[in-house]
Write a protein that holds these residues in place. Structure first.
Motif, short mmCIF file in Angstrom:
data_model
loop_
_atom_site.label_atom_id
_atom_site.label_comp_id
_atom_site.label_asym_id
_atom_site.label_seq_id
_atom_site.Cartn_x
_atom_site.Cartn_y
_atom_site.Cartn_z
N GLU A 91 5.43 -1.04 -0.52
CA GLU A 91 3.97 -2.35 0.34
C GLU A 91 4.56 -1.95 2.62
N ASP A 94 2.43 1.56 2.86
CA ASP A 94 1.33 1.45 2.86
C ASP A 94 1.31 1.03 5.21
N LYS A 120 -4.27 6.25 3.54
CA LYS A 120 -4.95 4.80 4.24
C LYS A 120 -4.87 4.52 5.18
#
Length: 122
Positions: A91, A94, A120
């Motif tokens: 996380e 990300d 991403k």
């Protein structure tokens, strides 16, 4: 090396933590690497890490992001030029990767590589 791996150089003036933010397409392919540096006046505020995020605090220095040959990084580990640190949580990775698409300082070549590898980006 793969996404989330963190390393530091074992000698020389560079004491930053370097973070691999992309997975290589092949073992010899390039990966995108950013570094974690101390926050100073004028630092890029896009992605700030504090003690809840990781053992080292600071900001992601997108301006100094670069492409590194993955097989070269792997050999540097074997020969002791760099040492692997504790991996970053998915996380957090990300968040760091998303910041790459937000920061005005991100090098275009690194952004292009991330897009090709399915990073991403916002």
């Amino acid at each position: 090396m793969k996404r989330g791996d963190v390393y530091s150089f074992t000698s020389g003036p560079d004491r930053h933590r370097h973070i691999v933010i992309s997975n290589p397409a092949t073992s010899s392919d390039e990966v995108v690497v950013v570094n974690l540096t101390s926050q100073k006046p004028g630092s890029d505020p896009t992605c700030v890490l504090d003690a809840r995020d990781y053992e080292w605090v600071g900001v992601i220095f997108y301006l100094m992001a670069r492409l590194e040959k993955n097989d070269e990084l792997d050999s540097w580990v074997v020969y002791g030029k760099i040492k692997k640190e504790r991996r970053m949580r998915p996380e957090l990775m990300d968040r760091i990767t998303a910041g790459f698409g937000i920061s005005l300082d991100s090098p275009q070549a690194c952004m292009d590589k991330l897009k090709v590898l399915g990073g991403k980006l916002p």
